[in-house]
Design a protein around this motif. Structure first.
Motif, PDB file in Angstrom:
ATOM      1  N   GLU A  12       0.836  -1.200   0.000  1.00 27.75           N
ATOM      2  CA  GLU A  12       0.000   0.000   0.000  1.00 27.75           C
ATOM      3  C   GLU A  12       0.870   1.248   0.000  1.00 27.75           C
ATOM      4  O   GLU A  12       0.437   2.313  -0.396  1.00 27.75           O
ATOM      5  CB  GLU A  12      -0.909   0.031   1.237  1.00 27.75           C
ATOM      6  N   GLN A  14       4.684   3.351  -0.415  1.00 30.07           N
ATOM      7  CA  GLN A  14       5.912   3.377  -1.212  1.00 30.07           C
ATOM      8  C   GLN A  14       7.014   2.682  -0.433  1.00 30.07           C
ATOM      9  O   GLN A  14       6.976   2.629   0.795  1.00 30.07           O
ATOM     10  CB  GLN A  14       6.303   4.817  -1.519  1.00 30.07           C
ATOM     11  N   ARG A  16      11.358   1.385  -0.427  1.00 33.68           N
ATOM     12  CA  ARG A  16      12.712   1.357  -0.988  1.00 33.68           C
ATOM     13  C   ARG A  16      13.511   0.186  -0.454  1.00 33.68           C
ATOM     14  O   ARG A  16      14.470  -0.236  -1.072  1.00 33.68           O
ATOM     15  CB  ARG A  16      13.476   2.616  -0.574  1.00 33.68           C
ATOM     16  N   GLN A  35       7.878   3.105   3.203  1.00 36.49           N
ATOM     17  CA  GLN A  35       8.199   4.518   3.459  1.00 36.49           C
ATOM     18  C   GLN A  35       6.902   5.296   3.472  1.00 36.49           C
ATOM     19  O   GLN A  35       6.270   5.470   2.425  1.00 36.49           O
ATOM     20  CB  GLN A  35       9.095   5.056   2.346  1.00 36.49           C
ATOM     21  N   LEU A  37       5.243   8.793   5.519  1.00 43.54           N
ATOM     22  CA  LEU A  37       5.443   9.800   6.546  1.00 43.54           C
ATOM     23  C   LEU A  37       4.207   9.949   7.411  1.00 43.54           C
ATOM     24  O   LEU A  37       4.274  10.400   8.538  1.00 43.54           O
ATOM     25  CB  LEU A  37       5.790  11.130   5.882  1.00 43.54           C
ATOM     26  N   LYS A  38       3.079   9.566   6.827  1.00 41.10           N
ATOM     27  CA  LYS A  38       1.831   9.841   7.525  1.00 41.10           C
ATOM     28  C   LYS A  38       1.320   8.638   8.291  1.00 41.10           C
ATOM     29  O   LYS A  38       0.651   8.786   9.299  1.00 41.10           O
ATOM     30  CB  LYS A  38       0.773  10.299   6.528  1.00 41.10           C
ATOM     31  N   GLU A  66       9.882   5.870   8.744  1.00 45.88           N
ATOM     32  CA  GLU A  66       9.953   5.266   7.411  1.00 45.88           C
ATOM     33  C   GLU A  66      11.307   4.601   7.207  1.00 45.88           C
ATOM     34  O   GLU A  66      12.341   5.097   7.644  1.00 45.88           O
ATOM     35  CB  GLU A  66       9.665   6.283   6.318  1.00 45.88           C
ATOM     36  N   TRP A  68      14.486   3.219   5.320  1.00 48.16           N
ATOM     37  CA  TRP A  68      15.354   3.500   4.153  1.00 48.16           C
ATOM     38  C   TRP A  68      16.214   2.300   3.811  1.00 48.16           C
ATOM     39  O   TRP A  68      16.652   2.155   2.680  1.00 48.16           O
ATOM     40  CB  TRP A  68      16.256   4.696   4.447  1.00 48.16           C
ATOM     41  N   THR A  87      11.605  12.008  12.695  1.00 45.53           N
ATOM     42  CA  THR A  87      11.459  13.453  12.658  1.00 45.53           C
ATOM     43  C   THR A  87      11.237  13.948  14.074  1.00 45.53           C
ATOM     44  O   THR A  87      10.335  13.504  14.770  1.00 45.53           O
ATOM     45  CB  THR A  87      10.259  13.848  11.794  1.00 45.53           C
ATOM     46  N   SER A  90      11.235  19.242  14.082  1.00 45.70           N
ATOM     47  CA  SER A  90      11.359  19.594  12.657  1.00 45.70           C
ATOM     48  C   SER A  90      12.769  19.333  12.129  1.00 45.70           C
ATOM     49  O   SER A  90      13.364  20.114  11.411  1.00 45.70           O
ATOM     50  CB  SER A  90      10.947  21.045  12.402  1.00 45.70           C
ATOM     51  N   ARG A  91      13.314  18.199  12.546  1.00 42.47           N
ATOM     52  CA  ARG A  91      14.623  17.785  12.037  1.00 42.47           C
ATOM     53  C   ARG A  91      14.504  16.315  11.685  1.00 42.47           C
ATOM     54  O   ARG A  91      13.914  15.526  12.426  1.00 42.47           O
ATOM     55  CB  ARG A  91      15.682  18.005  13.123  1.00 42.47           C
ATOM     56  N   VAL A  92      15.010  15.993  10.548  1.00 39.80           N
ATOM     57  CA  VAL A  92      14.914  14.616  10.103  1.00 39.80           C
ATOM     58  C   VAL A  92      16.273  13.960  10.281  1.00 39.80           C
ATOM     59  O   VAL A  92      17.281  14.446   9.784  1.00 39.80           O
ATOM     60  CB  VAL A  92      14.481  14.535   8.631  1.00 39.80           C
ATOM     61  N   TYR A 351      14.416   0.566  -6.852  1.00 40.51           N
ATOM     62  CA  TYR A 351      15.517   0.973  -5.997  1.00 40.51           C
ATOM     63  C   TYR A 351      16.235  -0.211  -5.378  1.00 40.51           C
ATOM     64  O   TYR A 351      17.315  -0.065  -4.848  1.00 40.51           O
ATOM     65  CB  TYR A 351      15.010   1.904  -4.892  1.00 40.51           C
ATOM     66  N   TYR A 368       9.458   1.899  -6.377  1.00 38.74           N
ATOM     67  CA  TYR A 368       9.069   2.926  -5.411  1.00 38.74           C
ATOM     68  C   TYR A 368       7.576   2.910  -5.123  1.00 38.74           C
ATOM     69  O   TYR A 368       7.136   3.224  -4.031  1.00 38.74           O
ATOM     70  CB  TYR A 368       9.497   4.284  -5.959  1.00 38.74           C
ATOM     71  N   ASP A 369       6.806   2.542  -6.125  1.00 44.07           N
ATOM     72  CA  ASP A 369       5.371   2.554  -5.927  1.00 44.07           C
ATOM     73  C   ASP A 369       4.894   1.378  -5.080  1.00 44.07           C
ATOM     74  O   ASP A 369       3.696   1.156  -4.947  1.00 44.07           O
ATOM     75  CB  ASP A 369       4.648   2.580  -7.277  1.00 44.07           C
TER      76      ASP A 369
END
Lengths: 387, 768
Positions: A12, A14, A16, A35, A37-38, A66, A68, A87, A90-92, A351, A368-369
């Motif tokens: 469902e 993305q 990598r 991956q 983010l939400k 996520e 990598w 995160t 506000s820093r990843v 990837y 990626y998809d």
């Protein structure tokens, strides 16, 4: 003879990160990290049933972030590492951790997919590979065929060798090295050599490939400008200790003899965009898999620089046992370096590609998809290599 | 008697008749019976032998009348009478004759008696004379023997005197340098002396002579060696020495060694500083001509000389000829090596005519030797040298052309690298034409230079090498084809070396070269080859490279260069985009107020590339545009208005939607090959570059995490690119698709995906 059609599995999210479950030698099993983010990220355990040509999946929750990069322990099939981005303020930052799969996941795999996604089990955190001092982790490498006690993490321009203790619940840095100098020094990829008693490591940063001796943590060779642009991935030939394949943004795959680093032994230019991943087959090192952001996976047969340049040596007795194959064999010419197949099942950038740890004729590729495709080496070629 | 004269039929009858007539004559039968056989038996035939007067009478009596009888009787009487008188006359005559004969015989008898006496007297006299003569000769014999002996002694003495005088005479001759006399004198005496050498006195003379002659020979040799003497003197010398039994071989050797030093000394000193023509001239004048002289005089002396005496047996000419050949060959070898060294020094390709003239002279002068010395290998070796020189020359020209090409390229590079004052620097098309003209002119001038080798007035131009191989293999293949191949190859090298080591070649040069190669493919190659074929009347004995193969090669090079150009330019823009994405903190960025400068830079660069490519390549075909024909002059505003039509997919309502949309899009769109070969037109080139750039952008975006404003910035940037980039490509949908992907990916990688309003984006973009 017809080859089986590729088996496609859709995630469902993305994705990598792809790895074979290295310690598992019976079942064909791949691990995919998503991956997103939400949403909560997952690790999909893809079990491929070769007999029935079907996929069984189970999902484990990876709520740290996520993924990598993912890598399975060579000793314990339940243990794996991930590189995940976190995160905060506000820093990843990309961190790395060692995880253990919950023992029940296998029983859960037989439930319906809907159930498992609704109520997935969570990975058990063993330890963090604490990198706050060193920056984002690009990848974590297990000691090949080791006892699952040693890993290396590549973080920015640092290379850290960790000892895992107390059933991997504690990680301590045993030694480290830092790449210093001018230019882009961030490691993008690395590979632990299975040769030389596991004392060598190759890393890539920008356009250069470097070899390291882990005993002294010092550089032993450096191929400057190995590729015209960024080097994306490396792999060691499992059977020839000085041979190394690399790929990069110049769309090329290059083969190196690290004793003669001035020129590549061979160079392939078949992809029409960056090559993200290169993998030698674990048993038959003439088979080479590459995945590229042109959405293609290419399987090449590099006989001339393999450990079996003249093909498998066949005894007469063996042949007389099977007259049919003998005749068939004689009609064929010796194999040349060639592309065996180009797989175009993906619609997005590929990837990651990976050979199965259990079946040397089977491999998976991830785009990626979120599309995972499982393919086999064409049977004709398989028999040619075997017979 | 009339009947007696009648001709008889047969011989015996005639004989008998004569017989009978004689009988008749001598009176045996008065009336004669000269009748025929048949009639002879007739007793009535008065002339017949069987005449019977009785019968006759009776017959007459019976037959004839009286008158007739009377007549007959008178006739008979008349006949008898005449016969009688005839007989008397005959008898008389015979008698007279007999008498005179008797007289004569008597007279003769007397005469013979007298003669006999005289003869006796004569014989007696003769006997006396014989006796005397014997006596005299007996007395004279002694004296005669003495005289003979004396005269013998006399001659011997004279000879001896000659011998005794010989040393003195020889000495005198020696003093007077009358060598010829001395030699001839000695030659006369030699065998005698030889014969009597066992006698001490002669031996003395012989020894003396020997000494003198030795001296003489010495002098001759000296003279011979000095060489200052004229050819005639020299030949005399040689002749004399030969006569003096001097071994001919030694003489030949001496002569030749003497000639050797005389011919080589003045010449064979390495000469620097003189030009080749002068050098060859000197070589010809000094060496070749003196060599010819030597050959001529040598032949005169040793080979063509009439041979006499024992000299003939020694077979001098053959030996001498052999020696001459060896001599000439060694000398020529030295000369040739020198000439070759000199020719090799001739590296400057500025003036070929000098070299050709020099070679021509060289070759021409060697012909003289071939005339003089028919079997000699020298002229053919000379020709080989000329051929080698020509080959070398072609190679030099090729390398000169190559250097020239490189130099021109360096010039072009400099011109390209020079700071761009709008007017000062020549534009790309000018550079291209000038470069191509330079090369063509240079090639033409080289061809003209090389053409000198085959000019009609050059002696060696009619040699088979210069007619055939030189033209086809040398000039066409070795020079022209090689040069074209070199151009293609060096062009290809630009692609390879620059690819890995990061764009050392300016992209404009790649473009220029690509166009150059393409021009070569379309016209220049066939033009050059036709020109060459015409100028050199090339007859293709051996297979030559066909025009099509060269054209294919040039096209391949052009394609490769253009692909590489696209790659390099794409890479430059990609790098810009990549850096801009990688170095920014997209999570904590501020709200976008402007299009990022890098995007403007991308558009600027793309525009300048567009201009650059447009200067050299045609527009090319685009897919049907939704915008109308005036696309080039579209203002920002109108294009942005145009934009609205493609806008919808830009404002993703939710990230999943975009994903779905792009996935569906992907399902139906064709796969995009990013680094794919381009066509020879501007649109295709630009499409390639933009494809590469945007794909890089996409991949980089996927590696980052975005904050809310980060996504909005990407939106703004993509919209800006959309506004400007679509016009460069063949299929604008491609740009739309890639930009959609970028925005979609960015939205996906966004922690707080709240996209910007389309209208705001447009305002920001139009503000620039």
């Amino acid at each position: 003879m017809e080859d089986d059609a590729p088996v496609i599995y859709g995630l469902e999210f993305q994705a990598r990160a792809l790895t074979a479950q290295t310690a598992e030698t019976d079942a064909i099993r791949f691990l995919v990290g998503t991956q997103s983010l939400k949403f909560d990220n997952q690790i999909h355990i893809i079990d491929f049933d070769d007999e029935n040509n079907v996929i069984n999946k189970s999902v484990l929750l990876h709520d740290a972030g996520e993924i990598w990069h993912i890598s399975g322990s060579p000793a314990d099939k339940a243990v794996l590492t991930t590189c995940y981005s976190k995160t905060s303020e506000s820093r990843v930052l990309t961190c790395a951790a060692v995880w253990r799969m919950p023992p029940e996941w296998e029983s859960g795999s037989h439930e319906s997919p809907d159930d498992s996604s609704n109520n997935p089990q969570t990975l058990e955190l063993l330890c963090h590979l604490d990198n706050t001092a060193h920056g984002s982790v690009a990848c974590v490498l297990w000691e090949p065929m080791g006892d699952g006690k040693r890993v290396i993490s590549l973080a920015e321009n640092h290379m850290l060798l960790w000892d895992l203790q107390e059933s991997s619940t504690k990680a301590t840095i045993s030694s480290s090295a830092t790449l210093e100098g001018k230019g882009q020094l961030k490691f993008t990829a690395g590979k632990w050599s299975p040769h030389h008693n596991n004392t060598q490591l190759a890393t890539a940063n920008d356009t250069a490939i470097r070899g390291w001796d882990l005993r002294s943590m010092s550089q032993i060779y450096c191929i400057e400008n190995a590729h015209g642009q960024l080097v994306r991935d490396l792999d060691f030939n499992p059977n020839k200790q000085y041979y190394l394949a690399s790929c990069g943004d110049d769309c090329k795959v290059k083969f190196w003899d690290v004793r003669h680093i001035n020129e590549p032994v061979k160079c392939l230019e078949e992809h029409s965009h960056w090559v993200w991943s290169v993998r030698y087959n674990h048993s038959h090192d003439q088979l080479l898999l590459t995945g590229s952001s042109d959405s293609r996976v290419i399987l090449s047969n590099m006989v001339s620089i393999s450990s079996e340049p003249f093909g498998h040596l066949v005894d007469d007795d063996e042949l007389s046992d099977n007259e049919e194959s003998q005749q068939e064999d004689k009609g064929k010419e010796p194999l040349q370096d060639s592309i065996i197949a180009t797989y175009e099942e993906h619609e997005d950038s590929v990837y990651a590609v990976e050979w199965s740890a259990a079946d040397p004729w089977l491999f998976a590729s991830l785009s990626y998809d979120g599309r995972l495709v499982i393919n086999r080496v064409p049977r004709a070629l398989k028999y040619r290599i075997l017979l | 008697m009339s009947s007696a004269t009648t001709p008889p039929d047969s011989d015996p009858s005639q004989r008998r008749r004569v017989h009978s007539m004689l009988k008749h004559y001598y009176g045996l039968n008065e009336e004669g019976k000269v009748t025929e056989q048949a009639e002879s038996l007739d007793p009535c035939d008065i002339n017949g032998p069987h005449f019977d007067p009785e019968v006759y009478l009776n017959k007459l009596r019976m037959e004839c009348s009286l008158g007739e009888l009377m007549d007959h009787e008178s006739c008979m009487v008349k006949q008898i009478r005449s016969l009688d008188s005839d007989m008397q006359t005959l008898v008389y005559e015979n008698y007279n004759k007999f008498i005179s004969a008797t007289d004569t015989i008597r007279k003769m008898k007397n005469d013979f008696k007298k003669m006999e006496d005289e003869m006796d007297c004569l014989s007696a006299n003769m006997a006396a004379i014989t006796e005397f003569s014997a006596h005299i000769s007996g007395t004279l014999q002694d004296q005669h023997a003495q005289i003979t002996k004396l005269s013998g002694v006399h001659t011997l003495l004279r000879k001896l005197q000659f011998l005794f005088e010989l040393p003195a005479r020889l000495n005198k001759c020696l003093e007077l340098q009358a060598y010829a006399q001395a030699v001839s004198a000695h030659r006369r005496a030699r065998c005698v002396l030889q014969q009597y050498s066992h006698m001490p006195s002669f031996r003395g003379i012989q020894d003396d002579c020997h000494v003198i002659m030795e001296q003489l020979a010495q002098q001759l040799r000296q003279k011979f060696r000095d060489g200052g003497s004229s050819a005639k003197d020299l030949s005399e010398c040689v002749e004399l020495l030969l006569q003096l039994d001097e071994p001919a071989e030694e003489l030949c050797d001496k002569f030749l060694s003497h000639a050797h030093s005389s011919t080589t000394n003045p010449f064979l000193s390495p000469t620097a500083g003189t030009d080749i023509l002068e050098f060859i001239d000197r070589g010809c004048n000094e060496f070749v001509s003196s060599l010819c002289l030597v050959i001529a005089s040598y032949q005169e002396l040793f080979i063509n000389r009439p041979q006499e005496g024992e000299l003939a047996s020694k077979n001098i000419p053959e030996m001498a000829n052999g020696k001459l050949h060896v001599f000439v060959d060694t000398l020529a070898a030295r000369y040739f090596s020198l000439v070759e060294r000199r020719i090799q020094e001739e590296k400057g390709v500025s003036d070929n005519s000098l070299l050709v003239r020099a070679l021509d002279r060289f070759h021409r002068r060697l012909q003289a030797i071939s005339k003089l010395l028919p079997g000699s290998a020298v002229p053919s070796q000379g020709t080989e040298i000329v051929v080698r020189a020509a080959r070398e020359r072609i190679k030099q020209y090729l390398s000169a052309l190559q250097t020239f090409y490189h130099d021109s390229l360096t010039d072009v590079r400099q011109a390209l690298a020079a700071p761009r004052h709008k007017d000062a620097t020549p534009s790309l098309p000018e550079l291209l034409t000038s470069l191509s003209n330079f090369i063509l002119n240079q090639l033409k001038s080289v061809l003209a230079s090389v053409h000198l080798f085959t000019a009609k007035d050059i002696t060696f131009s009619n040699k088979p090498y210069f007619k055939g191989e030189f033209c086809s293999q040398g000039v066409r293949e070795g020079l022209v084809v090689s040069f074209i191949k070199f151009i293609c190859q060096s062009s290809r090298q630009y692609c390879e070396s620059a690819g890995d080591r990061g764009g050392s070649t300016p992209p404009a040069l790649l473009l220029l070269l690509s166009r150059l190669c393409l021009d070569y493919e379309t016209s220049t190659i066939s033009y050059i080859l036709t020109l060459t074929d015409e100028q050199f009347l090339v007859q293709h004995h051996t297979p030559v490279t066909p025009v099509t193969a060269l054209c294919a090669e040039a096209r391949e090079a052009a394609q490769k260069l253009l692909n590489h150009y696209v790659k390099v330019q794409g890479l430059i823009i990609s790098q810009m985009l990549r850096k801009s994405v990688e170095t920014r903190d997209w999570v904590n960025t501020i709200e976008p107020r402007n299009v990022r400068a890098v995007m403007k830079r991308v558009v600027e660069d793309t525009t300048s590339i567009d201009v650059q490519v447009g200067l050299l390549y045609e527009e090319g075909v685009r897919k049907a545009h939704s915008s109308d024909s005036s696309k080039r002059t579209f203002s920002v505003y109108s294009s942005s208005r145009q934009q609205i039509r493609y806008a919808p997919s830009y404002t993703p309502s939710a990230p999943m939607d975009t994903n779905l949309l792009s996935n569906i899009h992907k399902l139906f769109s064709e796969r995009i090959d990013i680094f794919s070969p381009v066509e020879f037109n501007k649109v295709s080139v630009l499409t390639g570059i933009i494809k590469i750039s945007l794909k890089t952008f996409l991949e980089c975006v996927r590696l980052r995490t975005f904050g809310r404003y980060g996504l909005q910035q990407i939106q703004v940037d993509c919209h800006y690119l959309q506004m400007y980039l679509w016009r460069f490509v063949s299929d604008e949908n491609l740009v739309h698709f890639l930009l959609d992907e970028i925005v979609g990916s960015a939205a996906h990688r966004c922690l707080d995906p709240s996209p910007m309003e389309q209208s705001v984006i447009e305002v920001i973009c139009e503000r620039g």
